[in-house]
Design a protein around this motif. Sequence first.
Motif, mmCIF file in Angstrom:
data_model
loop_
_atom_site.group_PDB
_atom_site.id
_atom_site.type_symbol
_atom_site.label_atom_id
_atom_site.label_comp_id
_atom_site.label_asym_id
_atom_site.label_seq_id
_atom_site.Cartn_x
_atom_site.Cartn_y
_atom_site.Cartn_z
ATOM 1 N N LEU A 40 -6.247 -3.872 3.833
ATOM 2 C CA LEU A 40 -7.178 -3.221 2.909
ATOM 3 C C LEU A 40 -8.245 -2.408 3.637
ATOM 4 N N TYR A 41 -8.165 -2.359 4.963
ATOM 5 C CA TYR A 41 -9.143 -1.643 5.784
ATOM 6 C C TYR A 41 -8.456 -0.573 6.603
ATOM 7 N N GLU A 42 -9.244 0.382 7.066
ATOM 8 C CA GLU A 42 -8.762 1.410 7.983
ATOM 9 C C GLU A 42 -9.698 1.430 9.175
ATOM 10 N N ALA A 43 -9.117 1.485 10.374
ATOM 11 C CA ALA A 43 -9.925 1.531 11.590
ATOM 12 C C ALA A 43 -9.268 2.500 12.561
ATOM 13 N N ALA A 44 -10.097 3.202 13.314
ATOM 14 C CA ALA A 44 -9.585 4.173 14.279
ATOM 15 C C ALA A 44 -8.947 3.481 15.478
ATOM 16 N N SER A 45 -9.388 2.268 15.783
ATOM 17 C CA SER A 45 -8.825 1.508 16.903
ATOM 18 C C SER A 45 -9.114 0.030 16.671
ATOM 19 N N PHE A 46 -8.639 -0.806 17.575
ATOM 20 C CA PHE A 46 -8.884 -2.238 17.442
ATOM 21 C C PHE A 46 -10.351 -2.592 17.701
ATOM 22 N N VAL A 47 -11.064 -1.737 18.404
ATOM 23 C CA VAL A 47 -12.463 -2.026 18.700
ATOM 24 C C VAL A 47 -13.416 -1.292 17.763
ATOM 25 N N GLY A 48 -12.873 -0.378 16.934
ATOM 26 C CA GLY A 48 -13.707 0.367 16.000
ATOM 27 C C GLY A 48 -14.107 -0.493 14.810
ATOM 28 N N ILE A 49 -15.092 -0.040 14.096
ATOM 29 C CA ILE A 49 -15.542 -0.754 12.910
ATOM 30 C C ILE A 49 -14.662 -0.338 11.736
ATOM 31 N N PRO A 50 -13.986 -1.307 11.097
ATOM 32 C CA PRO A 50 -13.075 -0.963 9.999
ATOM 33 C C PRO A 50 -13.841 -0.539 8.738
ATOM 34 N N THR A 51 -13.212 0.345 7.983
ATOM 35 C CA THR A 51 -13.756 0.837 6.720
ATOM 36 C C THR A 51 -12.871 0.320 5.586
ATOM 37 N N PHE A 52 -13.477 -0.252 4.564
ATOM 38 C CA PHE A 52 -12.724 -0.762 3.439
ATOM 39 C C PHE A 52 -12.155 0.408 2.639
ATOM 40 N N VAL A 53 -10.823 0.408 2.437
ATOM 41 C CA VAL A 53 -10.183 1.478 1.678
ATOM 42 C C VAL A 53 -9.417 0.937 0.472
ATOM 43 N N GLY A 54 -9.424 -0.364 0.272
ATOM 44 C CA GLY A 54 -8.748 -0.961 -0.876
ATOM 45 C C GLY A 54 -7.240 -0.781 -0.812
ATOM 46 N N LEU A 55 -6.661 -0.319 -1.894
ATOM 47 C CA LEU A 55 -5.208 -0.162 -1.984
ATOM 48 C C LEU A 55 -4.716 1.197 -1.501
ATOM 49 N N GLU A 56 -5.610 2.005 -0.937
ATOM 50 C CA GLU A 56 -5.243 3.349 -0.485
ATOM 51 C C GLU A 56 -4.116 3.319 0.550
ATOM 52 N N ASN A 57 -4.138 2.355 1.461
ATOM 53 C CA ASN A 57 -3.065 2.252 2.455
ATOM 54 C C ASN A 57 -1.715 2.027 1.785
ATOM 55 N N TYR A 58 -1.688 1.206 0.745
ATOM 56 C CA TYR A 58 -0.441 0.943 0.026
ATOM 57 C C TYR A 58 0.025 2.183 -0.740
ATOM 58 N N LEU A 59 -0.916 2.902 -1.347
ATOM 59 C CA LEU A 59 -0.554 4.127 -2.060
ATOM 60 C C LEU A 59 0.015 5.167 -1.100
ATOM 61 N N ASN A 60 -0.606 5.284 0.073
ATOM 62 C CA ASN A 60 -0.093 6.214 1.084
ATOM 63 C C ASN A 60 1.313 5.803 1.540
ATOM 64 N N LEU A 61 1.516 4.522 1.703
ATOM 65 C CA LEU A 61 2.818 4.022 2.133
ATOM 66 C C LEU A 61 3.896 4.335 1.105
ATOM 67 N N LEU A 62 3.594 4.099 -0.163
ATOM 68 C CA LEU A 62 4.569 4.348 -1.221
ATOM 69 C C LEU A 62 4.894 5.827 -1.399
ATOM 70 N N GLN A 63 4.016 6.702 -0.939
ATOM 71 C CA GLN A 63 4.244 8.139 -1.047
ATOM 72 C C GLN A 63 4.890 8.720 0.213
ATOM 73 N N ASP A 64 5.034 7.917 1.235
ATOM 74 C CA ASP A 64 5.587 8.388 2.504
ATOM 75 C C ASP A 64 7.109 8.327 2.471
ATOM 76 N N ILE A 65 7.769 9.456 2.635
ATOM 77 C CA ILE A 65 9.229 9.530 2.582
ATOM 78 C C ILE A 65 9.860 8.721 3.722
ATOM 79 N N ARG A 66 9.174 8.625 4.848
ATOM 80 C CA ARG A 66 9.706 7.847 5.977
ATOM 81 C C ARG A 66 9.800 6.364 5.623
ATOM 82 N N PHE A 67 8.846 5.865 4.842
ATOM 83 C CA PHE A 67 8.887 4.467 4.423
ATOM 84 C C PHE A 67 10.146 4.187 3.626
ATOM 85 N N TRP A 68 10.455 5.043 2.657
ATOM 86 C CA TRP A 68 11.624 4.829 1.804
ATOM 87 C C TRP A 68 12.921 4.981 2.598
#
Length: 182
Positions: free
Chosen positions: A14-42
């Motif tokens: 549910l978070y997005e971070a630029a790296s493992f040491v960066g501070i994560p930003t809460f993005v909710g379900l956005e990562n899942y929505l991006n995944l479902l729209q990615d043709i490579r995933f399917w």
Amino acid sequence: MIIIPAGFAVSYSLYEAASFVGIPTFVGLENYLNLLQDIRFWRDLWQTLVYALGSIFLQIIIGIVIALILNQQFKGRDFIRGVSVVPYIIPVIVVTMGWEWILDTNFGIINKTLASVGLGNINFLSMDLAMLTSILLSVWTWTPFVTLVFLSGLQTISHDLYESATLDGANSWQQFWELRFL
């Protein structure tokens, strides 16, 4: 051992971070929505399903056939049973490196054999044949395990039940299909 790591995985998704040491930003379900729209995933999901279903189907069919054969009485049966598990007990890295050598386009024994009968070389590791090659290698590696599982099940069925089923007029298929539930 399962719940806590799975909970962390869902939480991190549910978070997005630029790296493992960066501070994560809460993005909710956005990562899942991006995944479902990615043709490579399917595409990758489809390839995973083809690999898994193809491998499992062949392993079960071949494993049952071998188990049924090894369940019969014949000379050398114990030796064949022992040899049949060899692919399963070889470490995966050895299997991988061995098959890579065997399937090599220029120097592999399979291509040398094909070339000797005039069929030329086949690149078994090309993108066109990679899925089929992977499925067949998975089948070669894991079918002995499936065979052992089915053979152990067949060995637990009393021969008296087979005799009784024969006397009752059951054919081989009916005996196999019905006695598996006992």
